[in-house]
Write a protein that holds these residues in place. Structure first.
Motif, short mmCIF file in Angstrom:
data_model
loop_
_atom_site.label_atom_id
_atom_site.label_comp_id
_atom_site.label_asym_id
_atom_site.label_seq_id
_atom_site.Cartn_x
_atom_site.Cartn_y
_atom_site.Cartn_z
N THR A 133 8.92 5.76 7.49
CA THR A 133 7.28 5.41 7.00
C THR A 133 6.48 4.78 8.28
O THR A 133 5.13 4.77 8.90
N GLU A 179 11.56 5.04 2.45
CA GLU A 179 10.40 6.15 2.72
C GLU A 179 9.48 5.14 3.72
O GLU A 179 9.02 5.35 4.64
N ILE A 180 9.34 3.67 2.74
CA ILE A 180 8.31 2.86 3.03
C ILE A 180 9.28 2.40 4.71
O ILE A 180 8.35 2.01 5.83
N ALA A 229 0.58 -0.84 -0.60
CA ALA A 229 0.12 0.20 -0.01
C ALA A 229 0.61 1.23 0.16
O ALA A 229 0.10 1.98 -1.12
N ALA A 230 2.26 1.26 0.73
CA ALA A 230 2.96 2.70 1.01
C ALA A 230 3.52 2.71 -0.51
O ALA A 230 3.35 4.16 -0.66
N ALA A 231 3.90 0.86 -1.00
CA ALA A 231 4.58 1.65 -2.25
C ALA A 231 3.47 2.31 -3.71
O ALA A 231 3.75 2.56 -4.10
N ASP A 232 2.52 2.05 -2.99
CA ASP A 232 1.53 2.03 -3.74
C ASP A 232 1.06 3.07 -3.99
O ASP A 232 0.14 4.05 -5.50
N LEU A 233 1.26 4.05 -2.54
CA LEU A 233 0.80 5.36 -2.57
C LEU A 233 2.06 6.39 -2.85
O LEU A 233 2.10 8.01 -2.42
N GLY A 234 2.87 5.61 -3.82
CA GLY A 234 3.86 6.41 -4.46
C GLY A 234 5.38 6.81 -2.92
O GLY A 234 6.70 7.30 -2.96
N ALA A 235 5.61 6.38 -1.96
CA ALA A 235 6.70 6.22 -1.23
C ALA A 235 7.91 4.93 -2.06
O ALA A 235 7.69 3.99 -2.42
#
Lengths: 357, 314
Positions: free
Chosen positions: B220, B216-217, B206-212
């Motif tokens: 955060t 950053e993953i 989900a984090a990768a999908d939201l551009g992280a």
């Protein structure tokens, strides 16, 4: 103009399992498209291929005119809503919704403004400071939706978006989802195994089986005119009658044998060809007395289930053919047929579905 | 009689559950709490020649109740605090850096194990635990064999021509830290693994999908969600590491005096059990107060979190 999404001969294999098998599909901009199938049919894999979490073994995926080969999930104009929502448990609702925006460098007032607008869209204005574990299932689902919409994706992929909700909430939420989709004019692709969910949500449904699309159509057409017995059987309840064509005229056919069922069809079927007829339960009429209606058959009531608004019957002809039918409760003094009683079913030749397989 | 029958009839359900709780409680009382109370008592008495080598704190003699209560041991520690402060600092420094090094090694290892397939996870975890099944002394002597000036590493280095003279690895900070990490690494890996294996892979997707991005993953999502494991692992390593006696004694030089060594000297060389006990009690207090405070803070946060019930939006 090229379609918004174009899948061309896409295959995906894991080790020795073929999850998606040579599948082609076009989806237009602003559509709410539903992939419907039993678990393991490859629908979730197809969704993950579109999101970019997996890459196809063969074939091409184009989104908005661009080939997606080698494009990372974050670089696609696509966002994903996970089945279990995958909310970040350590962040507040606002933190979750704003996550994608912060990654894109949005800060300060601009961030607050966007997050508030999104929370308003999903009607969670006052819950921005809550943590996910303090929310109900329906609220969590809406947070996940807001988070996935935050980066204004051109395409939103939803994996079983309503599966984790109870029935009552699911009914409310599916209409809300359609509302939001219409308001934003974003293309939605929803994966589900729940046919009712697919029927209410989708403009078009693609029915998947064994990695392939069996039929892609509007919900009404899928239900009224299924292409083969798999689709007919998968969607709703249906009774099949197998037989051979005994008569053929300009408008339709009639079966050979003791059930001389007549069906309207424009399929090119010669006398003697094996066919399968299918009739939906609500299209069959059950009565105590015989009439002059076409396709009238004498039956005995095998089983019935009273549902309140209707009664489901299973009836049997003397030759052993079963029919499943549903009788609406009409305002009538006539007592409904009960177990073991003899009656007559009839149905319009127009309502008989003719299948070749 | 009838009352007794009724009592017995009600007994099994209650005792069954109580027994399960009572056994570990009795165990803790006998082997943890009583020795602690005994140590506390000894720290307030005076030493004497004999067995045991300290006067009883209180008792009933010919003149009735008597007590040997004294705060003199603590006063002594206070008076000669600089003699004890150095070793205490050395011990805390050693424990702190050992914890850091363990964390640096354990974090990626635990992550790797947690992200392996289920079959591999079991194998890798057994491999992590395996050193626990051999005597720690044996492992340390094996390490000495490796690190000695005429040990395996130096011999191999000389033979390969990588070094001209044997490196001094034993009796250095290096050898102590190698020993500490070797001993305590599993205690860090296991709690980290426990939180990492529960981390939902969909959160990362989900984090990768939201551009992280990858870093950053980590910053955060992964790091904040594995903090409980970091805290638990660090405490499990830090606390016993502060009192560690064997590793500095076997692998370290004579110049670095550790708290464990001081304790040992007071107990066995000076046979001054009261002072030794006072040191132990003081060390325990210094180590546990921050932990209890942290737990208390933690508990308060959780309590307020729970009080907020889910409310449907209007």
């Amino acid at each position: 103009m090229a379609p918004f999404i174009r899948l061309k001969f896409v295959s995906k294999s894991f080790a020795d399992v073929v999850a998606v098998d040579n599948l082609s599909l076009d989806i237009e901009k602003g559509e709410l498209f539903c992939l419907l199938g039993a678990s393991g049919c490859g629908k979730s894999t197809l969704l993950r291929l579109l999101a970019g979490f997996e890459s196809p073994t063969k074939g091409t995926i184009e989104i908005d005119g661009h080939d997606m080969a080698g494009v990372a999930p974050a670089d696609r104009p696509v966002n994903f809503m996970f089945q279990n929502y995958a909310l970040f448990p350590h962040m507040s609702v606002a933190g979750n919704v704003g996550y994608g925006l912060r990654r894109a460098g949005v800060r300060g007032d601009a961030l607050d403004e966007r997050v508030n607008a999104l929370l308003k869209l999903v009607r969670l204005q006052n819950l921005g400071s809550r943590k996910p574990h303090q929310l109900s299932g329906g609220q969590r689902q809406r947070v996940a939706l807001a988070r996935a919409l935050a980066r204004r994706p051109k395409l939103l992929l939803l994996d079983e978006p309503l599966a984790a909700l109870d029935k009552k909430l699911r009914e409310d939420t599916q209409f809300e989802l359609v509302d939001i989709q219409e308001k934003l004019d974003t293309t939605f692709i929803v994966v589900t195994h729940d046919q009712e969910e697919a029927m209410t949500l989708a403009g078009r449904i693609g029915i998947m089986d064994a990695g392939q699309l069996v039929q892609v159509d509007e919900p009404r057409k899928l239900y009224e005119r299924p292409k083969n017995s798999f689709v007919a059987d998968f969607l709703g309840t249906i009774s099949f009658v197998d037989g051979v064509v005994g008569q053929r005229d300009k408008t339709g056919i009639a079966l050979d044998g003791d059930l001389k069922i007549r069906a309207i069809t424009n399929l090119d079927l010669a006398v003697g060809k094996a066919v399968r007829l299918a009739i939906r339960p609500e299209k069959i009429c059950l009565s105590r007395t015989a009439s002059t209606a076409p396709n009238q058959i004498e039956v005995v009531v095998e089983d019935l289930a009273y549902l309140g608004f209707a009664t489901n019957y299973r009836v049997k002809t003397p030759s052993g053919q079963m029919f499943k039918l549903q009788q609406q409760q009409r305002r009538s003094n006539e007592t409904p047929l009960s177990w073991g009683e003899t009656g007559y079913v009839h149905f319009d030749p127009q309502d008989v579905i003719v299948l070749e397989d | 009689m009838r009352g007794l029958v009724r009592y017995v009839a009600h007994l099994p359900a209650v005792t069954g559950r109580r027994l399960v709780i009572a056994l570990p409680l009795i165990w803790l009382a006998v082997f943890f709490f009583l020795p602690l109370v005994e140590t506390l008592q000894v720290s307030f008495t005076t030493p004497r020649r004999g067995i045991p080598p300290y006067a009883p704190l209180w008792g009933f003699g010919d003149d009735g109740f008597f007590t040997n209560f004294t705060t003199g041991n603590y006063a002594l520690l206070l008076q000669y605090w600089s003699d004890y402060f150095g070793p205490a600092l050395n011990s805390i420094k050693l424990a702190f850096f050992s914890t850091l090094v363990c964390l640096a090694f354990a974090y990626p290892m635990a992550w790797w194990i947690a992200r392996s397939t289920e079959k591999w996870r079991t194998i890798l975890l057994v491999m992590v635990m395996l050193p626990f099944w051999t005597s720690s002394l044996l492992r340390l002597y094996a390490l000495i064999g490796l690190l000695n000036p005429n040990g395996f590493i130096n011999a191999a280095g000389l033979w390969l021509g990588l070094i001209d003279a044997p490196m001094q690895m034993m009796q250095t900070d290096f050898s102590i830290y190698i020993g500490m990490v070797l001993t305590y690494l599993p205690l860090m890996i296991l709690p980290l693994y426990a939180v990492m294996v529960r981390l939902d892979a969909d959160l990362l997707a989900a984090a990768a999908d939201l551009g992280a991005s990858g870093p950053e993953i980590f910053r955060t999502i992964i790091l904040p969600l594995t903090i409980p494991g970091i805290v638990a692992g660090s405490l499990l390593v830090f606390i016993p590491a502060v009192g560690e006696f064997v590793i500095p004694a076997l692998l370290g030089g004579p110049d670095q005096l550790m708290m464990g060594k001081v304790l040992w000297t007071e107990f066995f060389r000076n046979r001054d059990w009261p002072v030794a006990s006072a040191i132990a009690i003081l060390l325990l207090a210094i180590l546990t107060v921050p932990i209890i405070y942290a737990r208390y803070q933690d508990g308060r946060v959780t309590a307020t979190d729970r009080s907020e019930r889910p409310v449907e939006a209007k």
